[in-house]
Structure formats: C-alpha cells, structure tokens
Design a protein around this motif. Structure first.
Motif, PDB file in Angstrom:
ATOM      1  N   VAL A 127       0.842  -1.186   0.000  1.00  0.00           N
ATOM      2  CA  VAL A 127       0.000   0.000   0.000  1.00  0.00           C
ATOM      3  C   VAL A 127       0.887   1.249   0.000  1.00  0.00           C
ATOM      4  O   VAL A 127       1.889   1.315   0.705  1.00  0.00           O
ATOM      5  CB  VAL A 127      -0.954   0.001   1.214  1.00  0.00           C
ATOM      6  N   LYS A 128       0.554   2.197  -0.872  1.00  0.00           N
ATOM      7  CA  LYS A 128       1.334   3.435  -0.963  1.00  0.00           C
ATOM      8  C   LYS A 128       0.740   4.542  -0.102  1.00  0.00           C
ATOM      9  O   LYS A 128       1.460   5.252   0.593  1.00  0.00           O
ATOM     10  CB  LYS A 128       1.403   3.881  -2.425  1.00  0.00           C
ATOM     11  N   LYS A 129      -0.573   4.669  -0.157  1.00  0.00           N
ATOM     12  CA  LYS A 129      -1.232   5.672   0.680  1.00  0.00           C
ATOM     13  C   LYS A 129      -2.727   5.399   0.719  1.00  0.00           C
ATOM     14  O   LYS A 129      -3.270   4.677  -0.123  1.00  0.00           O
ATOM     15  CB  LYS A 129      -0.974   7.083   0.159  1.00  0.00           C
ATOM     16  N   LEU A 130      -3.382   5.975   1.709  1.00  0.00           N
ATOM     17  CA  LEU A 130      -4.833   5.934   1.806  1.00  0.00           C
ATOM     18  C   LEU A 130      -5.373   7.255   1.279  1.00  0.00           C
ATOM     19  O   LEU A 130      -4.969   8.328   1.757  1.00  0.00           O
ATOM     20  CB  LEU A 130      -5.274   5.708   3.257  1.00  0.00           C
ATOM     21  N   THR A 131      -6.249   7.193   0.303  1.00  0.00           N
ATOM     22  CA  THR A 131      -6.693   8.406  -0.385  1.00  0.00           C
ATOM     23  C   THR A 131      -8.039   8.929   0.106  1.00  0.00           C
ATOM     24  O   THR A 131      -8.416  10.053  -0.219  1.00  0.00           O
ATOM     25  CB  THR A 131      -6.781   8.155  -1.898  1.00  0.00           C
ATOM     26  N   TRP A 132      -8.773   8.127   0.874  1.00  0.00           N
ATOM     27  CA  TRP A 132     -10.105   8.549   1.331  1.00  0.00           C
ATOM     28  C   TRP A 132     -10.554   7.635   2.455  1.00  0.00           C
ATOM     29  O   TRP A 132     -10.254   6.440   2.463  1.00  0.00           O
ATOM     30  CB  TRP A 132     -11.096   8.465   0.166  1.00  0.00           C
ATOM     31  N   HIS A 133     -11.270   8.220   3.418  1.00  0.00           N
ATOM     32  CA  HIS A 133     -11.881   7.449   4.491  1.00  0.00           C
ATOM     33  C   HIS A 133     -13.386   7.660   4.460  1.00  0.00           C
ATOM     34  O   HIS A 133     -13.867   8.789   4.332  1.00  0.00           O
ATOM     35  CB  HIS A 133     -11.332   7.870   5.861  1.00  0.00           C
ATOM     36  N   SER A 134     -14.133   6.588   4.577  1.00  0.00           N
ATOM     37  CA  SER A 134     -15.588   6.666   4.506  1.00  0.00           C
ATOM     38  C   SER A 134     -16.158   7.329   5.758  1.00  0.00           C
ATOM     39  O   SER A 134     -15.735   7.024   6.870  1.00  0.00           O
ATOM     40  CB  SER A 134     -16.186   5.262   4.356  1.00  0.00           C
ATOM     41  N   PRO A 135     -17.173   8.203   5.588  1.00  0.00           N
ATOM     42  CA  PRO A 135     -17.848   8.781   6.748  1.00  0.00           C
ATOM     43  C   PRO A 135     -19.047   7.959   7.221  1.00  0.00           C
ATOM     44  O   PRO A 135     -19.767   8.371   8.123  1.00  0.00           O
ATOM     45  CB  PRO A 135     -18.320  10.141   6.208  1.00  0.00           C
ATOM     46  N   ARG A 136     -19.280   6.800   6.597  1.00  0.00           N
ATOM     47  CA  ARG A 136     -20.459   6.009   6.940  1.00  0.00           C
ATOM     48  C   ARG A 136     -20.319   5.390   8.329  1.00  0.00           C
ATOM     49  O   ARG A 136     -19.219   5.003   8.743  1.00  0.00           O
ATOM     50  CB  ARG A 136     -20.675   4.892   5.903  1.00  0.00           C
ATOM     51  N   PRO A 137     -21.423   5.249   9.056  1.00  0.00           N
ATOM     52  CA  PRO A 137     -21.367   4.665  10.400  1.00  0.00           C
ATOM     53  C   PRO A 137     -21.316   3.141  10.364  1.00  0.00           C
ATOM     54  O   PRO A 137     -21.335   2.536   9.286  1.00  0.00           O
ATOM     55  CB  PRO A 137     -22.681   5.148  11.022  1.00  0.00           C
ATOM     56  N   PHE A 138     -21.241   2.520  11.503  1.00  0.00           N
ATOM     57  CA  PHE A 138     -21.344   1.072  11.737  1.00  0.00           C
ATOM     58  C   PHE A 138     -20.072   0.293  11.409  1.00  0.00           C
ATOM     59  O   PHE A 138     -19.918  -0.846  11.839  1.00  0.00           O
ATOM     60  CB  PHE A 138     -22.523   0.443  10.973  1.00  0.00           C
ATOM     61  N   SER A 139     -19.154   0.851  10.591  1.00  0.00           N
ATOM     62  CA  SER A 139     -17.897   0.178  10.256  1.00  0.00           C
ATOM     63  C   SER A 139     -16.901   1.251   9.831  1.00  0.00           C
ATOM     64  O   SER A 139     -17.228   2.435   9.816  1.00  0.00           O
ATOM     65  CB  SER A 139     -18.107  -0.851   9.134  1.00  0.00           C
ATOM     66  N   SER A 140     -15.686   0.832   9.487  1.00  0.00           N
ATOM     67  CA  SER A 140     -14.676   1.753   8.958  1.00  0.00           C
ATOM     68  C   SER A 140     -14.253   1.280   7.578  1.00  0.00           C
ATOM     69  O   SER A 140     -14.158   0.072   7.329  1.00  0.00           O
ATOM     70  CB  SER A 140     -13.458   1.812   9.882  1.00  0.00           C
ATOM     71  N   ALA A 141     -13.983   2.227   6.688  1.00  0.00           N
ATOM     72  CA  ALA A 141     -13.574   1.864   5.339  1.00  0.00           C
ATOM     73  C   ALA A 141     -12.664   2.944   4.774  1.00  0.00           C
ATOM     74  O   ALA A 141     -12.727   4.114   5.180  1.00  0.00           O
ATOM     75  CB  ALA A 141     -14.786   1.672   4.439  1.00  0.00           C
ATOM     76  N   ALA A 142     -11.818   2.542   3.840  1.00  0.00           N
ATOM     77  CA  ALA A 142     -10.888   3.478   3.211  1.00  0.00           C
ATOM     78  C   ALA A 142     -10.557   2.990   1.808  1.00  0.00           C
ATOM     79  O   ALA A 142     -10.700   1.801   1.495  1.00  0.00           O
ATOM     80  CB  ALA A 142      -9.614   3.600   4.044  1.00  0.00           C
ATOM     81  N   ILE A 143     -10.128   3.913   0.970  1.00  0.00           N
ATOM     82  CA  ILE A 143      -9.607   3.569  -0.350  1.00  0.00           C
ATOM     83  C   ILE A 143      -8.094   3.620  -0.272  1.00  0.00           C
ATOM     84  O   ILE A 143      -7.518   4.615   0.196  1.00  0.00           O
ATOM     85  CB  ILE A 143     -10.131   4.519  -1.437  1.00  0.00           C
ATOM     86  N   ALA A 144      -7.435   2.538  -0.721  1.00  0.00           N
ATOM     87  CA  ALA A 144      -5.979   2.429  -0.659  1.00  0.00           C
ATOM     88  C   ALA A 144      -5.390   2.394  -2.062  1.00  0.00           C
ATOM     89  O   ALA A 144      -5.878   1.657  -2.927  1.00  0.00           O
ATOM     90  CB  ALA A 144      -5.568   1.178   0.107  1.00  0.00           C
ATOM     91  N   LEU A 145      -4.366   3.190  -2.280  1.00  0.00           N
ATOM     92  CA  LEU A 145      -3.576   3.091  -3.499  1.00  0.00           C
ATOM     93  C   LEU A 145      -2.440   2.115  -3.243  1.00  0.00           C
ATOM     94  O   LEU A 145      -1.652   2.288  -2.307  1.00  0.00           O
ATOM     95  CB  LEU A 145      -3.020   4.455  -3.895  1.00  0.00           C
ATOM     96  N   THR A 146      -2.362   1.068  -4.069  1.00  0.00           N
ATOM     97  CA  THR A 146      -1.362   0.019  -3.881  1.00  0.00           C
ATOM     98  C   THR A 146      -0.521  -0.127  -5.146  1.00  0.00           C
ATOM     99  O   THR A 146      -0.737   0.566  -6.140  1.00  0.00           O
ATOM    100  CB  THR A 146      -2.035  -1.328  -3.576  1.00  0.00           C
ATOM    101  N   ASP A 147       0.422  -1.074  -5.098  1.00  0.00           N
ATOM    102  CA  ASP A 147       1.258  -1.347  -6.269  1.00  0.00           C
ATOM    103  C   ASP A 147       0.432  -1.753  -7.483  1.00  0.00           C
ATOM    104  O   ASP A 147       0.857  -1.554  -8.626  1.00  0.00           O
ATOM    105  CB  ASP A 147       2.257  -2.473  -5.950  1.00  0.00           C
ATOM    106  N   SER A 148      -0.746  -2.338  -7.237  1.00  0.00           N
ATOM    107  CA  SER A 148      -1.558  -2.838  -8.355  1.00  0.00           C
ATOM    108  C   SER A 148      -2.827  -2.012  -8.595  1.00  0.00           C
ATOM    109  O   SER A 148      -3.701  -2.425  -9.343  1.00  0.00           O
ATOM    110  CB  SER A 148      -1.939  -4.303  -8.106  1.00  0.00           C
ATOM    111  N   GLY A 149      -2.933  -0.865  -7.944  1.00  0.00           N
ATOM    112  CA  GLY A 149      -4.089  -0.017  -8.198  1.00  0.00           C
ATOM    113  C   GLY A 149      -4.830   0.351  -6.917  1.00  0.00           C
ATOM    114  O   GLY A 149      -4.309   0.211  -5.798  1.00  0.00           O
TER     115      GLY A 149
END
Length: 384
Positions: free
Chosen positions: A44-66
């Motif tokens: 993983v190179k960086k996290l580009t976004w974190h979800s504001p939705r409740p009940f769980s946690s989520a993020a978008i990750a930029l990795t070596d493969s996309g």
C-alpha cells in the motif's frame, strides 16, 4: 470499545450533522497488515479517502496494483462467517450479470479475514462515480432520472436473486430482516427476538414497549402476514439508497454502474426491498420533529416505481402489500439499531433516538395526514 484514536475523521450520524465516529479510522500501518493476507495486491502506498459512513470503517488504498476499497468491522457486528454470507450473494449476482462490487480473494482464496478483534474484506473499486458520496441516510434522489435508474437496477437485482438458494442469515447485529411482522403474533416474535439480545432486553426493561407496539404499530400489521405467505421469499439488498450505488451518465441518461454494500441483506421479499427503497429515498425523515411532518418526494416516487416496473412489473398482490408493508419496513432494523447503540457502542442517547424516532416515531407518522396521504397514493396506484 470503538471510541479511541478517531483523529480528524467525522462520520454521518443520526441526523444531518457530522459527528465523532463510532469506530476509529483505518491507518496506513493497519492497511499494510491487512494486505499481507492479499499478496497479489502488493504494497500500500497511501490511503486516499476514508468513509464517513457509520457502523464500520472503510478506506480507499492506493497500492502497487491499483486502488482498492478496504472495509473493517468489529467482530461483535460481523465475523468472517457473516461476511461470507454477503459475499456468496454478491458472487451469485455477479455471475448473473449484475454490476455488483467485486470482492477480492486473498490467501487460500478467502475473501474475509480476522485480525485481533476486527474482520476485514477488500473490494475492487466499482465502476462509475459516487454522485451521492456525501449524502446521509434518508436524503432524497437529486432528480427523477436518478430515481428511475435506481428502480430499474433494483428490479434487475430481484430477478437475479430469485435463483439464489440460501437460508436466512444467522443472527448478527444490524441486519435488515422481516421476521417479526411476517408472523401472526408479532409480540411473541419480539419476545423470541429478545431472548438472544440481552442488551436490548436491559434497555427495554423500563419501556412500555408492548403498549407502544400495540398502540402505534400493530394496526399496520393486520392481514399483512397472510398476504406475505403467498409471496416467494428472496434475498434482498435492504439498504437501497442512492449512496449505495455508483453512477454514470450514459447517452444522456442516469445509469447505475455498480451496486454497493450488501451489509444489511437477508432473505425477505422483493416488495419489502422496494418499500425500503421508498423509505430510504422518498421520505425526508430527518425533517421529522414535534409536528410529525416531513417531505415526500412524489415525483421521485413515481419515477422509482416506473423504473422498477419497466423491468419487473409488480403483481396485484405485491402492489397491495407495498402500501401495507411500508410503515413497518424499518421497525425490525430499528430494534437492531437500539441493540447496537446500547449494547455495543454504549450510547443510551442514540438508543433513545432509535427507540423514540426510528421505532415509534416513523410508524406514528404514517397515521398523520402526510403519512396517510402517501399510503393512499400507493393504494390508488393498485387500481390505476
């Protein structure tokens, strides 16, 4: 349990304002640990976004493969077995041509993993744009064209779901099922429901919940369970809001490109899912106050139903059930929300809001002039 290291992230709350999240955000170090179970993805190179939705946690990750969508649940809400129930449904829909999120396989072809007290899953980023990324629950469609496209996609999903053979989900918090009012004796069903939910029992101890159910809710249940026995149960999405869809403009028309988030899915009925879509997108519940009034978007309602029936016309029985079931579609999930807030998050304030507004207040609204107008509008469509 979840209230630590939340850093600057804000979350969607119970109203229109952003709040402190229930669960800490996913960190870069944590994402690196998750990806060790997915060697084909790379680093993983960086996290580009974190979800504001409740009940769980989520993020978008930029990795070596996309780019990938990482999602984390506390084990008290979803264990691996519960996540796999969702994944099997998603896989069936994908195999039947539905544009659903693409679950990524990790070591030994597993699609969910447990690390410490957390359960993780990873998805490819879906096709389409997140037009409703910042939309909170119960916010309306932006236009009738979006409502029509959402109706079409929901109908297509129901057709594909008819061939999915799986039992109802095992007991987990925050699943939108319909077992209590799909019976001749709802109070007895609630008592059964409570037997395995000690936190909910404790919360309800000082509530006159049986009186509230009988006074405000049971009138809408009359004969509904008889009609439901004549319908075929299928697995349904149960959280069909515009924010759980990715969108595109195709030849000048709004189009659903990806269906997201099957976390609330269970075996119910197509008409239950359609009623939930109305409840989620057409009624502005966040306006509900002391006057028990809120806006109903009739143009979007007509478009949603027209889009749905352009693909899967409702039977006469389903049309009758639609207006009968609408006041009740959120009741069972509201009980689950109370259990979550009181038993897991330890927020009595939010549990009170779920009881007074989501469980009782929403149903009471359907007995007010605005609610009666909506139900009569749906009744009139049956014979139109």
């Amino acid at each position: 349990m979840g209230n630590y290291n939340k850093a600057e992230l804000k979350s969607h709350g119970m109203g229109k304002e952003l709040v402190e999240p229930d669960w800490r955000k996913i960190t870069l170090e944590e994402a690196e640990g998750i990806l060790e179970y997915y060697p084909k993805i790379g680093n993983v190179k960086k996290l580009t976004w974190h979800s504001p939705r409740p009940f769980s946690s989520a993020a978008i990750a930029l990795t070596d493969s996309g780019y990938y969508f990482l999602k984390r649940h506390h084990f008290a809400i979803r264990d691996v077995e519960a996540i796999l129930e969702e994944h099997r449904f998603i896989e069936h829909l994908r195999n039947n041509g539905l544009p659903v999120s693409n679950v990524v396989k990790g070591e030994s072809d597993k699609t969910a993993f447990t690390l410490d007290e957390w359960t993780y899953e990873i998805h490819l980023l879906g096709e389409g744009d997140d037009w409703y990324r910042d939309a909170v629950s119960w916010s309306p469609f932006k236009c009738k064209e979006d409502a029509y496209a959402a109706g079409q996609a929901l109908a297509q999903m129901h057709i594909a779901a008819e061939t999915f053979e799986a039992p109802k989900r095992k007991q987990s918090p925050l699943i939108s099922s319909f077992s209590i009012f799909n019976s001749a004796h709802p109070i007895k069903q609630i008592e059964e429901y409570l037997k395995t939910r000690p936190a909910l029992v404790k919360y309800l101890d000082d509530k006159r919940w049986k009186d509230d159910i009988q006074k405000h809710i049971l009138a809408f249940h009359e004969q509904l369970h008889v009609d439901l026995q004549k319908l075929k149960p299928i697995w349904t999405h149960n959280d069909w809001h515009a924010s759980n869809l990715l969108w595109a403009n195709v030849n000048g028309k709004a189009t659903v490109k990806t269906i997201l988030d099957f976390g609330l899915s269970d075996k119910t009925y197509a008409v239950y899912d359609l009623a939930t879509a109305i409840e989620r997108n057409i009624i502005e519940w966040l306006e509900l106050g002391k006057k028990l009034d809120c806006t109903v978007h009739y143009g979007a309602l007509d478009a949603l139903l027209a889009g749905y029936e352009s693909v899967r016309p409702l039977s006469k029985l389903e049309s009758h059930v639609l207006y009968k079931i609408l006041p009740l579609v959120h009741v069972e999930f509201a009980l689950s929300e109370i259990d979550y807030f009181y038993g897991i998050i330890k927020s009595e304030e939010n549990a009170d809001l779920a009881y007074n507004t989501f469980l009782i207040g929403h149903v009471k609204w359907f007995r007010e002039p605005s609610g009666q107008q909506l139900l009569n509008y749906l009744k009139q469509r049956v014979n139109a």
